[in-house]
Design a protein around this motif. Structure first.
Motif, PDB file in Angstrom:
ATOM      1  N   VAL A 169      -3.079   0.972  15.003  1.00  0.00           N
ATOM      2  CA  VAL A 169      -3.637   1.273  13.690  1.00  0.00           C
ATOM      3  C   VAL A 169      -5.040   1.861  13.849  1.00  0.00           C
ATOM      4  N   ASP A 176      -9.421   7.353   2.885  1.00  0.00           N
ATOM      5  CA  ASP A 176      -9.020   5.991   2.530  1.00  0.00           C
ATOM      6  C   ASP A 176      -7.637   5.638   3.056  1.00  0.00           C
ATOM      7  N   TRP A 177      -7.213   6.312   4.134  1.00  0.00           N
ATOM      8  CA  TRP A 177      -5.884   6.084   4.688  1.00  0.00           C
ATOM      9  C   TRP A 177      -5.967   5.674   6.149  1.00  0.00           C
ATOM     10  N   LEU A 178      -4.895   5.020   6.598  1.00  0.00           N
ATOM     11  CA  LEU A 178      -4.749   4.614   7.994  1.00  0.00           C
ATOM     12  C   LEU A 178      -3.556   5.332   8.611  1.00  0.00           C
ATOM     13  N   PRO A 198       0.822  -1.219   0.000  1.00  0.00           N
ATOM     14  CA  PRO A 198       0.000   0.000   0.000  1.00  0.00           C
ATOM     15  C   PRO A 198       0.854   1.266   0.000  1.00  0.00           C
ATOM     16  N   PHE A 234      -8.411  -2.495  14.668  1.00  0.00           N
ATOM     17  CA  PHE A 234      -7.550  -3.564  14.167  1.00  0.00           C
ATOM     18  C   PHE A 234      -6.808  -4.303  15.288  1.00  0.00           C
ATOM     19  N   LYS A 258      -0.546   4.851  11.459  1.00  0.00           N
ATOM     20  CA  LYS A 258       0.153   3.769  12.138  1.00  0.00           C
ATOM     21  C   LYS A 258       1.379   4.297  12.879  1.00  0.00           C
ATOM     22  N   ALA A 318      -8.009   4.984  11.874  1.00  0.00           N
ATOM     23  CA  ALA A 318      -8.314   5.815  10.722  1.00  0.00           C
ATOM     24  C   ALA A 318      -7.464   7.081  10.751  1.00  0.00           C
ATOM     25  N   GLN A 355      -0.790   5.191   5.729  1.00  0.00           N
ATOM     26  CA  GLN A 355      -0.790   4.141   4.715  1.00  0.00           C
ATOM     27  C   GLN A 355      -2.189   4.020   4.124  1.00  0.00           C
ATOM     28  N   ARG A 356      -2.235   3.934   2.787  1.00  0.00           N
ATOM     29  CA  ARG A 356      -3.530   3.819   2.121  1.00  0.00           C
ATOM     30  C   ARG A 356      -4.161   2.462   2.441  1.00  0.00           C
ATOM     31  N   ARG A 357      -5.466   2.468   2.647  1.00  0.00           N
ATOM     32  CA  ARG A 357      -6.180   1.216   2.887  1.00  0.00           C
ATOM     33  C   ARG A 357      -6.092   0.318   1.655  1.00  0.00           C
TER      34      ARG A 357
END
Length: 370
Positions: free
Chosen positions: A148, A134-136, A122, A200, A138, A150, A163-165
């Motif tokens: 992890v 659409d990203w996380l 990703p 997660f 971390k 949103a 990081q993009r999902r």
């Protein structure tokens, strides 16, 4: 043999089965950890930052007057290559070198490694994306899924990244390397035990993962390409998201991981295979694993001031010492189940998790009544 990990029970028990005398530094000091090891020190390798001086002092106390063959480091060092180097300067380190850990756990360096080895990964960045939907978000070197969440509203900073999902179901490969070659011991499917704001958090895993042969071959080939660029030593895990015939490699954890128990060979020792691999000797073939096995973590649904003395079922592990204080949402114990199929094993382990919660409630009621 020294063992340092957030939880050292699985490593210690396997070390005993392999003929080693384990000395453990971990965060829990559970009943079965204490039963397996010849010496224990409480060191919280889950807290950030890790108290490096405290860890070194604890390991010094454990090894005082003993001939130590080496140290195996599990979870807790993912973002601590410097601490790992301090440990390696004092005792023979069995496993991946600090430089390997640093390279694999640096998100931008790992993304570049995946591009260089033609492995889908990703999109990763250290600055917030313009549209974070659409990203996380971390933490570098984070473990267990706690870190992890949103990306909306998250701020950049040292030790964090975006990081993009990606689509797919989580699958992990357990790897054994000798510093040159790598062997895939097996694949497990994972699931989460979500909390509000922590969707997660690791829940459990089951082997074998339900993967088509073509996907298995492609994932194995990807692991071999990555190992050719960064050779692995000892046990490691590669975490994927699998979507039909496609997959993304999320990360490689260059240490023994959460699926260790699921791949303990019948009548043998995964720890002994680890030590042999670190000496440059891989087995001729991977151990055979019959049927299916699932493992899950039971989390405390409320704060427990003093863990009751329970008659723990044989299928539990990481059993807290009676009287231990356990915070809400903290790990309580681990539960395992075997079955003919992966779906049956997961269903069984979920039922056993519910049984442990009921057992705990009954034990607390009896303790309160007395």
């Amino acid at each position: 043999m020294l063992i340092a990990a957030a939880s050292g029970r699985a490593l210690a028990a396997s070390a005993r089965r392999g003929g080693f005398v384990p000395l453990v530094a971990d965060a829990f000091g559970d009943q079965d950890t204490l039963a397996a090891c010849a010496g224990h020190a409480r060191v919280d390798l889950m807290r950030r930052p890790v108290d490096g001086d405290g860890l070194i002092d604890a390991l010094d106390r454990l090894t005082a007057g003993r001939d130590c063959a080496g140290i195996v480091c599990g979870s807790g060092f993912e973002d601590g290559a410097g601490l790992l180097a301090r440990v390696a300067a004092r005792w023979p380190l069995l496993g991946n070198a600090p430089e390997t850990v640093a390279r694999l756990k640096d998100p931008l360096a790992f993304a570049a490694l995946c591009r260089a080895t033609d492995i889908r990964h990703p999109k990763t960045a250290v600055t917030p994306p313009p549209d974070a939907q659409d990203w996380l978000f971390k933490r570098m070197g984070g473990a267990g899924g706690w870190h992890v969440r949103a990306a909306q509203g998250a701020k950049p900073g040292r030790g964090v990244y975006f990081q993009r999902r990606a689509a797919g179901e989580p699958v992990s490969a357990l790897l054994l390397g000798d510093g040159r070659r790598v062997m895939v011991l097996g694949f497990s499917a994972q699931w989460a035990a979500p909390l509000p704001g922590r969707p997660f958090r690791y829940g459990g895993a089951v082997r074998p993962a339900p993967l088509a042969n073509g996907v298995l071959r492609a994932m194995t080939a990807a692991i071999e390409r990555l190992n050719a660029a960064v050779p692995l030593t000892g046990l490691a895990s590669a975490d994927f998201l699998v979507d039909g015939d496609a997959f993304h490699l999320l990360e490689v954890n260059p240490r023994p991981g959460a699926s260790f128990d699921l791949f303990e060979p019948e009548g043998a020792s995964l720890f002994a295979l680890y030590v042999e691999a670190c000496a440059g000797r891989l087995p001729a073939r991977a151990p055979r694993y019959d049927g299916a096995m699932a493992g899950a973590i039971v989390y405390a649904e409320r704060a427990i001031v003093a863990a009751p003395a329970l008659d723990w079922p044989a299928w539990t592990a990481d059993r807290p010492v009676a009287g231990s204080r356990i915070g809400v949402d903290a790990p309580l114990c681990s539960v395992f189940a075997r079955a003919a199929t992966a779906s049956e094993a997961r269903l069984s382990v979920e039922r056993r998790c519910a049984h442990v919660q009921a057992l705990l409630m009954a034990g607390e009621s009896l303790a309160g009544a007395s």
